[in-house]
Design a protein around this motif. Sequence first.
Motif, PDB file in Angstrom:
ATOM      1  N   SER A  44       3.539  13.855 -11.831  1.00  0.00           N
ATOM      2  CA  SER A  44       3.371  12.427 -11.593  1.00  0.00           C
ATOM      3  C   SER A  44       1.954  12.176 -11.088  1.00  0.00           C
ATOM      4  O   SER A  44       1.311  13.080 -10.556  1.00  0.00           O
ATOM      5  CB  SER A  44       4.396  11.905 -10.583  1.00  0.00           C
ATOM      6  N   GLY A  45       1.483  10.973 -11.294  1.00  0.00           N
ATOM      7  CA  GLY A  45       0.157  10.594 -10.819  1.00  0.00           C
ATOM      8  C   GLY A  45      -0.335   9.358 -11.536  1.00  0.00           C
ATOM      9  O   GLY A  45       0.295   8.875 -12.486  1.00  0.00           O
ATOM     10  N   THR A  46      -1.479   8.854 -11.068  1.00  0.00           N
ATOM     11  CA  THR A  46      -2.110   7.676 -11.655  1.00  0.00           C
ATOM     12  C   THR A  46      -3.483   8.079 -12.179  1.00  0.00           C
ATOM     13  O   THR A  46      -4.293   8.658 -11.433  1.00  0.00           O
ATOM     14  CB  THR A  46      -2.264   6.556 -10.608  1.00  0.00           C
ATOM     15  N   TYR A  47      -3.736   7.792 -13.461  1.00  0.00           N
ATOM     16  CA  TYR A  47      -5.012   8.132 -14.076  1.00  0.00           C
ATOM     17  C   TYR A  47      -6.048   7.105 -13.628  1.00  0.00           C
ATOM     18  O   TYR A  47      -5.880   5.904 -13.830  1.00  0.00           O
ATOM     19  CB  TYR A  47      -4.872   8.150 -15.601  1.00  0.00           C
ATOM     20  N   ASN A  48      -7.110   7.579 -12.996  1.00  0.00           N
ATOM     21  CA  ASN A  48      -8.096   6.685 -12.381  1.00  0.00           C
ATOM     22  C   ASN A  48      -8.769   5.735 -13.374  1.00  0.00           C
ATOM     23  O   ASN A  48      -8.997   4.568 -13.050  1.00  0.00           O
ATOM     24  CB  ASN A  48      -9.164   7.496 -11.645  1.00  0.00           C
ATOM     25  N   ALA A  49      -9.095   6.221 -14.569  1.00  0.00           N
ATOM     26  CA  ALA A  49      -9.840   5.406 -15.534  1.00  0.00           C
ATOM     27  C   ALA A  49      -9.046   4.209 -16.054  1.00  0.00           C
ATOM     28  O   ALA A  49      -9.633   3.197 -16.429  1.00  0.00           O
ATOM     29  CB  ALA A  49     -10.314   6.269 -16.701  1.00  0.00           C
ATOM     30  N   THR A  50      -7.712   4.314 -16.071  1.00  0.00           N
ATOM     31  CA  THR A  50      -6.889   3.214 -16.601  1.00  0.00           C
ATOM     32  C   THR A  50      -6.032   2.549 -15.534  1.00  0.00           C
ATOM     33  O   THR A  50      -5.525   1.449 -15.749  1.00  0.00           O
ATOM     34  CB  THR A  50      -5.940   3.708 -17.704  1.00  0.00           C
ATOM     35  N   GLY A  51      -5.824   3.229 -14.407  1.00  0.00           N
ATOM     36  CA  GLY A  51      -4.928   2.715 -13.375  1.00  0.00           C
ATOM     37  C   GLY A  51      -3.458   2.848 -13.734  1.00  0.00           C
ATOM     38  O   GLY A  51      -2.592   2.326 -13.038  1.00  0.00           O
ATOM     39  N   LYS A  52      -3.156   3.559 -14.827  1.00  0.00           N
ATOM     40  CA  LYS A  52      -1.772   3.719 -15.270  1.00  0.00           C
ATOM     41  C   LYS A  52      -1.148   4.973 -14.659  1.00  0.00           C
ATOM     42  O   LYS A  52      -1.778   6.027 -14.601  1.00  0.00           O
ATOM     43  CB  LYS A  52      -1.691   3.816 -16.790  1.00  0.00           C
ATOM     44  N   SER A  53       0.111   4.825 -14.265  1.00  0.00           N
ATOM     45  CA  SER A  53       0.866   5.939 -13.698  1.00  0.00           C
ATOM     46  C   SER A  53       1.727   6.579 -14.772  1.00  0.00           C
ATOM     47  O   SER A  53       2.040   5.962 -15.788  1.00  0.00           O
ATOM     48  CB  SER A  53       1.774   5.443 -12.569  1.00  0.00           C
ATOM     49  N   MET A  54       2.109   7.833 -14.501  1.00  0.00           N
ATOM     50  CA  MET A  54       2.999   8.526 -15.433  1.00  0.00           C
ATOM     51  C   MET A  54       3.887   9.489 -14.661  1.00  0.00           C
ATOM     52  O   MET A  54       3.583   9.893 -13.552  1.00  0.00           O
ATOM     53  CB  MET A  54       2.199   9.272 -16.509  1.00  0.00           C
ATOM     54  N   THR A  55       4.996   9.825 -15.311  1.00  0.00           N
ATOM     55  CA  THR A  55       5.826  10.967 -14.922  1.00  0.00           C
ATOM     56  C   THR A  55       6.134  11.697 -16.224  1.00  0.00           C
ATOM     57  O   THR A  55       6.387  11.060 -17.253  1.00  0.00           O
ATOM     58  CB  THR A  55       7.143  10.560 -14.226  1.00  0.00           C
ATOM     59  N   ALA A  56       6.050  13.017 -16.178  1.00  0.00           N
ATOM     60  CA  ALA A  56       6.268  13.814 -17.383  1.00  0.00           C
ATOM     61  C   ALA A  56       6.909  15.140 -17.004  1.00  0.00           C
ATOM     62  O   ALA A  56       6.486  15.784 -16.048  1.00  0.00           O
ATOM     63  CB  ALA A  56       4.946  14.068 -18.103  1.00  0.00           C
ATOM     64  N   THR A  57       7.921  15.538 -17.746  1.00  0.00           N
ATOM     65  CA  THR A  57       8.566  16.819 -17.473  1.00  0.00           C
ATOM     66  C   THR A  57       7.671  17.965 -17.948  1.00  0.00           C
ATOM     67  O   THR A  57       6.914  17.829 -18.910  1.00  0.00           O
ATOM     68  CB  THR A  57       9.939  16.924 -18.161  1.00  0.00           C
ATOM     69  N   PHE A  58       7.774  19.107 -17.235  1.00  0.00           N
ATOM     70  CA  PHE A  58       6.988  20.271 -17.615  1.00  0.00           C
ATOM     71  C   PHE A  58       7.779  21.548 -17.378  1.00  0.00           C
ATOM     72  O   PHE A  58       8.746  21.578 -16.620  1.00  0.00           O
ATOM     73  CB  PHE A  58       5.661  20.338 -16.838  1.00  0.00           C
ATOM     74  N   ALA A  59       7.309  22.596 -18.039  1.00  0.00           N
ATOM     75  CA  ALA A  59       7.747  23.964 -17.765  1.00  0.00           C
ATOM     76  C   ALA A  59       6.492  24.829 -17.759  1.00  0.00           C
ATOM     77  O   ALA A  59       5.595  24.640 -18.597  1.00  0.00           O
ATOM     78  CB  ALA A  59       8.715  24.459 -18.830  1.00  0.00           C
ATOM     79  N   HIS A  60       6.410  25.717 -16.802  1.00  0.00           N
ATOM     80  CA  HIS A  60       5.315  26.688 -16.728  1.00  0.00           C
ATOM     81  C   HIS A  60       5.934  28.076 -16.810  1.00  0.00           C
ATOM     82  O   HIS A  60       6.885  28.366 -16.070  1.00  0.00           O
ATOM     83  CB  HIS A  60       4.562  26.569 -15.394  1.00  0.00           C
ATOM     84  N   LEU A  61       5.413  28.906 -17.683  1.00  0.00           N
ATOM     85  CA  LEU A  61       5.890  30.279 -17.806  1.00  0.00           C
ATOM     86  C   LEU A  61       4.788  31.223 -17.352  1.00  0.00           C
ATOM     87  O   LEU A  61       3.702  31.247 -17.940  1.00  0.00           O
ATOM     88  CB  LEU A  61       6.298  30.598 -19.243  1.00  0.00           C
ATOM     89  N   TYR A  62       5.082  31.970 -16.292  1.00  0.00           N
ATOM     90  CA  TYR A  62       4.121  32.910 -15.700  1.00  0.00           C
ATOM     91  C   TYR A  62       4.503  34.341 -16.015  1.00  0.00           C
ATOM     92  O   TYR A  62       5.688  34.673 -16.114  1.00  0.00           O
ATOM     93  CB  TYR A  62       4.120  32.780 -14.176  1.00  0.00           C
ATOM     94  N   LYS A  63       3.483  35.190 -16.095  1.00  0.00           N
ATOM     95  CA  LYS A  63       3.696  36.634 -16.117  1.00  0.00           C
ATOM     96  C   LYS A  63       2.942  37.196 -14.919  1.00  0.00           C
ATOM     97  O   LYS A  63       1.752  36.913 -14.729  1.00  0.00           O
ATOM     98  CB  LYS A  63       3.205  37.271 -17.410  1.00  0.00           C
ATOM     99  N   VAL A  64       3.652  37.966 -14.102  1.00  0.00           N
ATOM    100  CA  VAL A  64       3.090  38.537 -12.881  1.00  0.00           C
ATOM    101  C   VAL A  64       3.187  40.057 -12.986  1.00  0.00           C
ATOM    102  O   VAL A  64       4.264  40.598 -13.246  1.00  0.00           O
ATOM    103  CB  VAL A  64       3.859  38.039 -11.630  1.00  0.00           C
ATOM    104  N   THR A  65       2.049  40.729 -12.801  1.00  0.00           N
ATOM    105  CA  THR A  65       2.003  42.188 -12.852  1.00  0.00           C
ATOM    106  C   THR A  65       1.302  42.707 -11.608  1.00  0.00           C
ATOM    107  O   THR A  65       0.213  42.216 -11.264  1.00  0.00           O
ATOM    108  CB  THR A  65       1.255  42.666 -14.119  1.00  0.00           C
ATOM    109  N   ASP A  66       1.912  43.666 -10.950  1.00  0.00           N
ATOM    110  CA  ASP A  66       1.331  44.275  -9.743  1.00  0.00           C
ATOM    111  C   ASP A  66       0.921  43.224  -8.711  1.00  0.00           C
ATOM    112  O   ASP A  66      -0.147  43.315  -8.104  1.00  0.00           O
ATOM    113  CB  ASP A  66       0.133  45.172 -10.103  1.00  0.00           C
ATOM    114  N   GLY A  67       1.751  42.188  -8.552  1.00  0.00           N
ATOM    115  CA  GLY A  67       1.497  41.170  -7.545  1.00  0.00           C
ATOM    116  C   GLY A  67       0.450  40.137  -7.915  1.00  0.00           C
ATOM    117  O   GLY A  67       0.061  39.320  -7.078  1.00  0.00           O
ATOM    118  N   LYS A  68       0.001  40.136  -9.170  1.00  0.00           N
ATOM    119  CA  LYS A  68      -1.029  39.189  -9.613  1.00  0.00           C
ATOM    120  C   LYS A  68      -0.552  38.421 -10.842  1.00  0.00           C
ATOM    121  O   LYS A  68       0.074  38.979 -11.744  1.00  0.00           O
ATOM    122  CB  LYS A  68      -2.331  39.919  -9.979  1.00  0.00           C
ATOM    123  N   ILE A  69      -0.902  37.135 -10.885  1.00  0.00           N
ATOM    124  CA  ILE A  69      -0.602  36.306 -12.052  1.00  0.00           C
ATOM    125  C   ILE A  69      -1.581  36.701 -13.146  1.00  0.00           C
ATOM    126  O   ILE A  69      -2.801  36.618 -12.960  1.00  0.00           O
ATOM    127  CB  ILE A  69      -0.759  34.807 -11.731  1.00  0.00           C
TER     128      ILE A  69
END
Length: 130
Positions: free
Chosen positions: A87-112
């Motif tokens: 969620s947030g408001t884009y400064n250049a237009t003043g328009k707000s949004m909400t958008a669904t997301f998924a992030h897929l991480y791979k972590v090896t030896d404690g590091k992304i």
Amino acid sequence: MKSPLEIIKATYEGPSEENGKNLLEALAPNATWTEAEGFPYAGTYTGAEEIIANVFHRLGTEWTGYQANVHTYLADGDRVAAFGVYSGTYNATGKSMTATFAHLYKVTDGKIISMEQFVDSAMVQAALKS
């Protein structure tokens, strides 16, 4: 050593400054970060400097109140998925949004070592248009 799930949670669940510090500490030197096609920062960036400059700096300067709120984590060995809502408001237009997301991480030896974004980019693109 923290589990992959604990490492990823620490990049979302605290104050922004703490999340950013935790992310920088967790990124492998050659980590890749892929922003989805259709997202304003689409592309793959390698290493903390590229990731910060091309994604997080822009999010922090081009948006007001930008947030990534995770509601679900799934862990499977060295892979962790985070599902949530931007969620947030884009400064250049003043328009707000909400958008669904998924992030897929791979972590090896404690590091992304990688992150791949999946997002409802139509909602984000609508906020960019005047």
